[in-house]
Every structure is written in C-alpha cells, then in structure tokens.
Design an enzyme around this catalytic site. Structure first.
Site, PDB file in Angstrom:
ATOM      1  CB  SER A 272      48.201  34.922  35.488  1.00 27.96           C
ATOM      2  OG  SER A 272      47.044  34.503  36.194  1.00 27.96           O
TER       3      SER A 272
ATOM      4  CG  ASN B 266      54.599  39.506  42.780  1.00 20.43           C
ATOM      5  OD1 ASN B 266      54.669  40.332  43.674  1.00 20.43           O
ATOM      6  ND2 ASN B 266      53.435  39.169  42.211  1.00 20.43           N
TER       7      ASN B 266
ATOM      8  CE1 TYR C 189      51.978  36.624  52.675  1.00 17.19           C
ATOM      9  CE2 TYR C 189      52.697  37.866  54.605  1.00 17.19           C
ATOM     10  CZ  TYR C 189      52.536  37.763  53.226  1.00 17.19           C
ATOM     11  OH  TYR C 189      52.946  38.801  52.420  1.00 17.19           O
TER      12      TYR C 189
END
Length: 257
Positions: free
Chosen positions: A38, A90, A156
């Site tokens: 993270s 990811n 996106y």
C-alpha cells in the site's frame, strides 16, 4: 488447487483493500509467500493482520508511480524470501468526469498510476525474474473498460486499454525467459470502488445487472481465482487478456430486461 503455490513468492500492489486484498489472500491460501503493498505502511500492516493463512506475509509501503520505490520493494522481497516468482500489478484509480472538463493533473494522475505504474512494476519484476533465470508470472489487473468507450471515463478506459497492449508487448519480449505476462480485465465487481462510483454518478445497479448476461455483479473471490490460476503457471498462456465480466463484452449491446 490448495498448495499450488508452495515455495513461490508473490507481490501484489495495492493490496490493502478491494480486489488486491482478495488476490493477496487467495495467493497466500495457496501457499505463496505474499508481499502486501500500500502507499500507507499502516494500511499494509492492517491488511496483513486480517489475512488468515499459514504462509509468510510481508507488508511493504511503496508508491507504484515511483519506480525506485518499486525496486526497493522487490529488493526487500528477495532479501526476505530469496526469490520473486509472481508479480500482480493491481494498484489503480479512477477519476470520472466529462472529457472536456478533465484537468491535466487528473489525466496525468490516472495514467501515472494505472499505466505507468503497471509498466514500472512489470519492468522491476521482469528484470528480477530474468536475473533469477527461473521464469515467472506477471499478472496485470486491467478492466473490461479497456476494450470499449464509455461516457465520463476517458482517462480510466484509455489507461486500461494501454495496460492490455502493454501486456501483449511484454509477453512477446520476455517469452524467451519463460516469463508469462497476462492480464485480468474484470467487469462490474462488488467493491468499494463500485460503491463510490454509485455514490458519485448514481448509476443504476439494476441497469448493470440487466446488461450482464449472468445477471449479477461479480465477486472479488471470482477475480482472485482467475489470478491464482494464472499464477500457478500450469497453462500455455501468455499475452492473454482474461475477462471475468459475466458475459458483458460477449453481449455486445442491449439489455436482458
């Protein structure tokens, strides 16, 4: 497939929540050592505390838009576990709005995380796997939106289209090293990101269900199962884009209602 990843080491970027967390959990349940990543060390630590498995887990803070940060993550992974065998790109974000109103900063932020971050991660992993000489699996998390246009999602969708072709290019370049590069391009999955989109733009969930031949949203577990299949390496696949989308792309256009 239990134990299919014993003695393998996997990195999953952006794995403190959502699909990334589900992927990390599944890989660990199959016996892999897993690095949970993270941008926040606290969130990575909290995610590791939630994963119940007998595998070794390592929380590492790193920013996918910073290649040096990812190199450090890879170095720490190898120092801890001895190898790097699976890398899952990811981490991703979405900024929505009419194309004519998207700012340069908004455009660049999405491209930096979704496309450049995927390239940086793949490059770092690819170099390590080439040095090891034992092959490996790189799995990029794309989206079915990378295959189509859609109002209000230009940054996106464009970034995910780039991820798809990046996947094909790297698969060809690194095939001689037995490095398999594939992508998972999900449809509508039950995640916080989908919930946020519903709050922000108010899309109708029933419209999505009606547009999806299987008649429902997908689950994080279903996406993670696809990643686990690719990570196990018992296949003759590279350069492929898998679509766990409930038949959305196959349907073309229309509604079941």
């Amino acid at each position: 497939m239990s134990g299919s990843l014993d003695e393998q080491t996997a990195v999953v970027t952006g794995s403190s929540s959502g699909i990334g967390f589900g992927i990390a959990q599944h890989l660990a349940s199959e016996g892999a050592n897993v690095v949970v990543n993270s941008r926040s060390q606290a969130r990575a630590d909290a995610a590791v505390d939630e994963i119940e498995c007998s595998s070794d887990l390592l929380p590492i803070e790193a920013d996918v838009t910073d290649r040096d940060s990812l190199r450090s993550l890879a170095d720490r992974t190898v120092a801890e576990f001895g190898s790097l065998d699976i890398w899952v790109n990811n981490a991703g974000i979405n900024i929505r709005g009419p194309a004519e109103e998207i700012s340069l900063d908004e455009w660049q932020t999405v491209i930096d995380v979704n496309l450049s971050g995927t390239f940086y991660g793949a490059q770092v992993a690819g170099n390590q796997m080439i040095d090891q000489g034992t092959g490996g699996n790189i799995i990029n998390i794309s989206s079915m939106m990378g295959e189509q246009g859609q109002t209000g999602r230009t940054p996106y969708n464009t970034s995910k289209g780039g991820v798809n072709n990046l996947t094909r290019c790297l698969a060809i370049e690194w095939a001689d090293h037995d490095i398999h590069v594939n992508a998972i391009a999900p449809g509508y999955i039950e995640t916080e990101m989908v919930d946020d989109a519903q709050d922000q733009i108010g899309f109708d969930r029933q419209d999505v269900v009606d547009r999806t031949p299987l008649g429902r949203f997908g689950t994080v577990d279903e996406v993670a199962n696809c990643v686990t299949f690719l990570a196990a390496g018992d296949h003759f696949m590279t350069g492929e884009i898998l679509h766990p989308d409930g038949g959305w792309l196959a349907f073309g256009w229309g509604s079941k209602s």
